[in-house]
Design an enzyme around this catalytic site. Sequence first.
Site, PDB file in Angstrom:
ATOM      1  N   THR A   1       4.699  -4.477  -5.686  1.00 10.91           N
ATOM      2  CA  THR A   1       4.529  -2.922  -5.968  1.00 10.91           C
ATOM      3  C   THR A   1       5.782  -2.337  -5.679  1.00 10.91           C
ATOM      4  OG1 THR A   1       2.418  -3.157  -5.249  1.00 10.91           O
ATOM      5  CG2 THR A   1       3.699  -0.983  -5.300  1.00 10.91           C
TER       6      THR A   1
ATOM      7  N   HIS B   1      -5.992  -9.630  -9.501  1.00  8.31           N
ATOM      8  CA  HIS B   1      -5.835  -9.676  -8.205  1.00  8.31           C
ATOM      9  C   HIS B   1      -7.176  -9.457  -7.399  1.00  8.31           C
ATOM     10  CE1 HIS B   1      -3.486  -8.844  -4.713  1.00  8.31           C
ATOM     11  NE2 HIS B   1      -2.940  -7.883  -4.862  1.00  8.31           N
TER      12      HIS B   1
ATOM     13  N   ASN C   1      -5.297 -10.403  -1.065  1.00 17.57           N
ATOM     14  CA  ASN C   1      -4.692  -9.132   0.108  1.00 17.57           C
ATOM     15  C   ASN C   1      -5.734  -7.910   0.205  1.00 17.57           C
ATOM     16  OD1 ASN C   1      -2.811 -10.962  -0.464  1.00 17.57           O
ATOM     17  ND2 ASN C   1      -1.330  -9.606  -1.364  1.00 17.57           N
TER      18      ASN C   1
ATOM     19  N   TYR D   1      -7.954  -6.263  -1.473  1.00 20.28           N
ATOM     20  CA  TYR D   1      -8.317  -5.211  -2.673  1.00 20.28           C
ATOM     21  C   TYR D   1      -9.892  -5.673  -3.047  1.00 20.28           C
ATOM     22  CZ  TYR D   1      -3.463  -4.072  -2.120  1.00 20.28           C
ATOM     23  OH  TYR D   1      -2.382  -3.696  -1.331  1.00 20.28           O
TER      24      TYR D   1
ATOM     25  N   ASN E   1      -4.935  -5.777   4.658  1.00 19.84           N
ATOM     26  CA  ASN E   1      -5.947  -4.533   4.594  1.00 19.84           C
ATOM     27  C   ASN E   1      -7.203  -4.738   5.008  1.00 19.84           C
ATOM     28  OD1 ASN E   1      -3.852  -3.110   3.103  1.00 19.84           O
ATOM     29  ND2 ASN E   1      -4.054  -4.386   1.230  1.00 19.84           N
TER      30      ASN E   1
END
Length: 373
Positions: free
Chosen positions: A27, A182, A185, A187, A242
């Site tokens: 990102t 994705h 992580n 998400y 996260n």
Amino acid sequence: MSHDNLFCPLRLGQLHLNNRIVMPPMTRSRASQPGDVANAMMATYYAQRAEAGLIVSEGTQIEPLGKGYAWTPGIHSAEQVAGWQLVTDAVHAKGGTLFAQLWHVGRVTHPDNIGGAQPISASAIPAAGVRVFVDNGSDAPGFVETATPRAMTQDDIDAVVGQFRQAARNAMDAGFDGIELHAANGYLINQFLDSESNARTDNYGGSLENRLRFLKEVTQAVSAEIGADRVGVRLAPLTTLNGTVDANPEQTYLAATRLLGELNVTYLHIAEADWDDAPLMPENFKQGLRAAFPNTLIYAGKYDGERARAALKAGWADMIGFGRPFVANPDLPNRLRHGYPWAPHDPATLFGGAEQGLTDYPTYQAETESQPA
């Protein structure tokens, strides 16, 4: 260095890659506003790094609710598709190969980033202690705590699966060579996978088979749209980023890997935990993933040239991702080939801003050009 295993060509589906070096998704938060549109500055950045065997774009949201951080690009509007076409054209002009990483962040966001809406997730469980970067247009941009999500209904699930499918089609229309889902992580797909973020009691929760269902349906949808040979998936078995945690990660992720092998996706991209004191993936776990997955395996996580070559030689990796080193070393493959030193990146310019810290890092200039490297 003619036998350097980092520089052996590789076939990825129908694609022919020049080396085993991957620039993984990172990102950078520089999409044009309003509209979260990829732009010419981003095209320059990616084209500078086109010597990588494979580039995977920064996470690209598949719909407005999927946006977790300010200034990240999307791929759900015509303007966004046109913006990404600038990027893919620039990379292809340099002979590079570029996949779009498609993400939906689920609960890892705040209403300020998604038009005031409540985030969605597998379950109504907040990502405790997780902060995201927002720009609401009135207050100064900054980090805020994530909001409590609502649990997705079946209609929500069906809609998001369809949005992933459409985003894959949009990526191909924008000139990408393929897409990466994705599923790592913390998400949205990861929120269904991991036991501690999924408290559902329907067909998407409880048993391991049920927790894998959302990943399976999304993968099947994008594969049906663009072909499994254009689809990769990123997983992060041991990370707790996260707020997602699994009670039995080896069991869960070996099962996910077997599933993805059965669906015949072209690659599996393993993100290793890479912070200080992070848990190391045991070699027998990596060998288990190798046995479970028949196609290309990519690993990323604090690799240098020596570790990368050792991983390839051991056989449990086919390609290696170098993340932050690619930020300050646009010519990283050349540096790896010749053993040149790596420049450090400036952490202050990683996210947001303009060309500084994005496109202005120089290539390496050998002190004595006349001597063979």
